[in-house]
Design an enzyme around this catalytic site. Structure first.
Site, PDB file in Angstrom:
ATOM      1  CD  GLU A 166       2.561  -3.928   9.584  1.00 62.97           C
ATOM      2  OE1 GLU A 166       3.752  -4.042   9.910  1.00 62.97           O
ATOM      3  OE2 GLU A 166       2.140  -4.122   8.424  1.00 62.97           O
ATOM      4  CE  LYS A 195       6.229  -1.556  11.771  1.00 62.74           C
ATOM      5  NZ  LYS A 195       5.858  -2.679  10.920  1.00 62.74           N
ATOM      6  CD  GLN A 196       3.004   1.774   9.780  1.00 63.22           C
ATOM      7  OE1 GLN A 196       3.440   0.672  10.079  1.00 63.22           O
ATOM      8  NE2 GLN A 196       2.908   2.177   8.525  1.00 63.22           N
ATOM      9  CD1 TRP A 205       0.743  -0.345   3.109  1.00 64.66           C
ATOM     10  CD2 TRP A 205      -0.613   1.406   3.422  1.00 64.66           C
ATOM     11  NE1 TRP A 205       1.071   0.228   4.316  1.00 64.66           N
ATOM     12  CE2 TRP A 205       0.271   1.312   4.535  1.00 64.66           C
ATOM     13  CE3 TRP A 205      -1.548   2.431   3.404  1.00 64.66           C
ATOM     14  CZ2 TRP A 205       0.232   2.212   5.609  1.00 64.66           C
ATOM     15  CZ3 TRP A 205      -1.575   3.322   4.473  1.00 64.66           C
ATOM     16  CH2 TRP A 205      -0.696   3.210   5.554  1.00 64.66           C
ATOM     17  CG  ASP A 206       4.824   0.809   1.563  1.00 63.93           C
ATOM     18  OD1 ASP A 206       3.906   0.101   2.006  1.00 63.93           O
ATOM     19  OD2 ASP A 206       5.972   0.815   2.036  1.00 63.93           O
TER      20      ASP A 206
END
Ligand code: BGC
Length: 770
Positions: free
Chosen positions: A488, A601-602, A357-358
């Site tokens: 994640e 995480k992000q 998906w990046d």
């Protein structure tokens, strides 16, 4: 690694050889041209630690999955980008002593990546034996003008002796991937031809049957003059070599030029590969290194003229951003809709070179603003062509009636990743793919795309959301259970706010797009309806119901969106409370401990606020930012950039700058200690966005470019180029003013600090910053 590279505006320089960091340097100094790429492995055989990496775009191997417990729905394989045959090979022996940088005596080693002109250069002094030394200078590039060509010039200059040099120029298909599930070799050698002056090999990938042919030619010069030499020729399947023995006198300058053409069956019928490759290598040799290099440089010049970001007053930031722009352009040129952008590009094997998906969430916005519309369009077409496979993938998981679940990781449209919590649960990728269509159209104005391809994709994805959302009698709301959000560090949660919000957004966008087509292009709509079997009324009614009644987790007390239903049950701690020695937590904590922690995480909720920013006011963004940023550990490279953009958005320029530096120099300073595996290509796009959308405040709204620039106090000025609907413009920001130069032959509709202007073609506008 922090101080390994010198600070320079246009170059990355390694001064002195650091064998213990060779893998890291091999990643950093990688070269590529969208068609192929090469880690900075040495031309000579090297017995020290190294990750050999030569990659041809689109050539992969479906490595059969190895898991302990097989779960229904798991993909059969994990695709691997292949370490392709070695084209760079040139071994050197001087007076019988073979050069091997792990063993030989060398000094004055320097490795340079020239980002302005797109080449890698290496120089050092080699002492084959006591009292003898030679200067060696090697330059190589993969051509941006002729993407199938890789070229090397290898020069030796004896400093104080007469002797004999033996150059062995070879192509070698006996290569392996480090990352294999069963330790297999992925190539079969099927053809070779070795002659005086040339060599050709063809290798075939197992299972996928891709053919790669490489042809080499060479030329020799002594003190600038062409030298004829008779080589010793060797050949066997998968290997060809021409060995040249040359006598030299003190201070002679001898250069060997190696010209290689790399062809694959993606681009030519198998039967023609040998003739095409050898004709192209011949062409390259006749044209010569210098001319080919000039053409290559010229392509880079054109790229920089329209994509450069110039920062005055902060060399680290400057080097960082150019490094990112450089690698992004080396990875994807947008010429071939079958290709995409692996998270590591052509710089390593990790992530298998596959599409994540990046691409839609990070890389596409970069290419939308820096390249002609066709480049981003090809990224969309890639997914359009995979729609059938996305529907099959949905079916495999139990969805029906044309519901499309795009894979989390793919090469050819099939899912090829198997961690259940990612493969089955990270369904937010579908949202990013839908949003990319909207983003493309608002940037390019290419409304036809919706009728041609976009709507079919939206229908498939909307059908998926419809079936994946279930109605909770308990809440009286639709819920999406058992998901993993972008963060994640939490799995199998219910109602990840980002996922639910993107689902609702997609359904609304699909309905709006259907209605627009009904008004403007009913014929096209009819075709789409017949192709997809859309039951207009019933399906839209269902979608509207979900839009109206989707659960959106919210904390009334703090007035923030909740990452997921159970987020507040966690012990809420600040990431600053984690001892330094325990960072990154993914290398120190058990997975169990990570999953139960509040650490993020992000960007997750913040990812949603970034994407759908138009729907939220600054206060809402600020409240959520202040809540989530202190719990975020940024252990994904895709995180700091989004936080930086939002920090700029809420006027926290200090934080924005701190996060910017982290993203811009993530690889150069190896923040996450993983550069050895390859570079974070997709997050590099986020870095660029942190400047343009973050500091520059660039948005596209109501058919107009909007800017509301800020400048970090560390910078005297910064300037960037951007595109909007094929218009190119340059923005320069200082502490006092914003200057826009319209570089197009049409007027540019823009608004600066919310005031609208139409800038005439080639005109400039200066607006004072108060
Ligand atoms: C991130 C994902 C990303 C993947 C590839 C992971 O670490 O969490 O969001 O898609 O890396 O870049």
């Amino acid at each position: 690694m922090n101080s390994l590279f010198e600070k320079d505006e246009w170059m990355i320089i390694e001064d002195g050889f650091h064998p213990e960091l060779n893998r890291e340097a091999e990643s950093i100094f990688s070269i590529g041209n969208g068609y192929m790429g090469q880690r900075a492995n040495f031309e000579e055989n090297y017995s020290g630690d190294s990750l050999q990496g030569s990659y041809v775009a689109g050539i992969y191997y479906p490595d059969k999955t190895r898991v302990g417990w097989w779960k229904n729905g798991y993909p059969e394989y994990f695709a691997k980008v292949l370490n392709a045959p070695k084209w760079i090979g040139i071994d050197l022996s001087v007076d019988g002593c073979t050069l091997d940088l792990a063993k030989s005596e060398i000094r004055s080693f320097r490795r340079i990546l020239n980002m302005k002109e797109g080449y890698l250069e290496r120089s050092f002094v080699f002492s084959p034996s006591r009292g003898k030394s030679l200067e060696i200078a090697v330059r190589r590039f993969v051509s941006m003008a002729d993407p199938d060509l890789g070229l090397i010039s290898y020069t030796i200059r004896p400093l104080d002796f007469n002797g004999t040099a033996e150059f062995d120029l070879y192509l070698d298909a006996d290569v392996r991937n480090e990352d294999t599930n069963y330790g297999e070799k992925f190539w079969k050698d099927i053809y070779f031809k070795a002659e005086e002056g040339s060599g050709i090999i063809t290798a075939k990938t197992l299972k996928t049957g891709f053919l790669v042919t490489m042809a080499m030619k060479w030329m020799l010069r002594k003190n600038g003059k062409k030298l004829i030499a008779k080589p010793l020729v060797t050949g066997r399947p998968g290997y060809v070599s021409n060995k040249l023995v040359i006598n030299f006198s003190n201070s002679d300058e001898i250069t060997v030029y190696k010209y290689v053409s790399v062809q694959s069956s993606l681009n030519h019928p198998g039967k023609e590969l040998v003739s095409v490759a050898s004709a192209r290598a011949e062409y390259a040799m006749k044209k010569g290194f210098k001319k080919l290099f000039d053409e290559h440089k010229n392509e880079w010049k054109k790229i920089w003229e329209t994509t450069d970001v110039h920062i005055e007053g902060d060399i680290e930031a400057q080097q960082g951003i150019r490094f990112n722009i450089f690698h992004l352009n080396q990875t994807y040129t947008g010429k071939d809709e079958r290709l995409n952008i692996g998270p590591k590009g052509f710089t390593g094997e990790k992530y298998g070179g596959s599409t994540y998906w990046d691409t839609e969430a990070f890389a596409l916005p970069f290419f939308l603003k820096t390249a002609p519309a066709g480049v981003a369009r090809n990224l969309l077409i890639y997914r359009y062509k995979h729609l059938g496979k996305a529907i099959e993938n949905g079916k495999k998981l139990g969805f029906r009636d044309g519901a499309a679940l795009y894979p989390m990781v793919t090469m050819n449209g099939e899912e090829c990743h198997n961690e259940w919590e990612i493969t089955f649960e990270e369904i937010h990728r579908n949202g990013a793919i839908a949003f990319a269509i909207y983003n493309y159209i608002r940037h390019t104005g290419d409304k036809r795309y919706m009728a041609d391809c976009g709507l079919e994709v939206l229908i498939g994805i909307s059908r998926f959301w419809k079936q994946r959302a279930t109605f909770s009698e308990n809440l009286g709301k639709y819920v999406i259970l058992g998901v993993t959000g972008p963060n994640e560090y939490e799995n199998n949660v219910s109602n990840n706010w980002y996922t639910n919000t993107m689902a609702v957004w997609t359904l609304s966008f699909a309905i709006a797009s259907l209605n627009e087509l009904k008004r403007n292009n009913p014929e096209a709509l009819k075709k789409i309806i017949s192709k997809t079997g859309l039951k207009q009324e019933a399906e839209i009614r269902d979608w509207e119901d979900i839009i109206g009644r989707m659960h959106s987790p919210f904390d009334e007390k703090r007035k923030v969106f909740l990452q997921q239903d159970g987020f507040l049950d966690k012990e809420l701690r600040l990431s600053a409370s984690i001892p330094k020695r325990e960072r990154p937590i993914n290398q120190h904590w058990s997975w169990d401990r990570i999953l139960r922690s509040c650490f993020i995480k992000q960007a997750d909720v913040l990812q949603g606020l970034y994407v759908l920013e138009e729907q939220y006011d600054t206060e809402t963004i600020k409240r959520n930012f202040d809540f989530y940023e202190p719990m975020t550990v940024h252990e994904s490279s895709l995180s700091a950039c989004i936080h930086s953009i939002l920090a700029s958005r809420i006027g926290n320029i200090k934080k924005a700058y701190e996060l910017y530096l982290r993203t811009a120099r993530l690889d150069l300073d190896d923040y996450n200690r993983e550069v050895a595996d390859g570079l974070h290509i997709t997050s590099m796009a986020g870095t660029w966005l942190s400047i343009v959308e973050g500091f520059g405040g660039m948005r596209i709204r109501s058919d107009r470019v909007e800017l509301s620039p800020l400048i970090p106090e560390q910078w005297r000025s910064y300037s960037f180029h951007a595109r909007f609907r094929e218009l190119l413009f340059e923005v320069k920001v200082t502490g006092k003013s914003v200057k826009i130069t319209n570089l197009s032959d049409h007027w540019l509709p823009i608004s600066i600090f919310k005031k609208s202007y139409d800038i005439k073609s080639s005109a400039k506008l200066v607006v004072k910053i108060k």
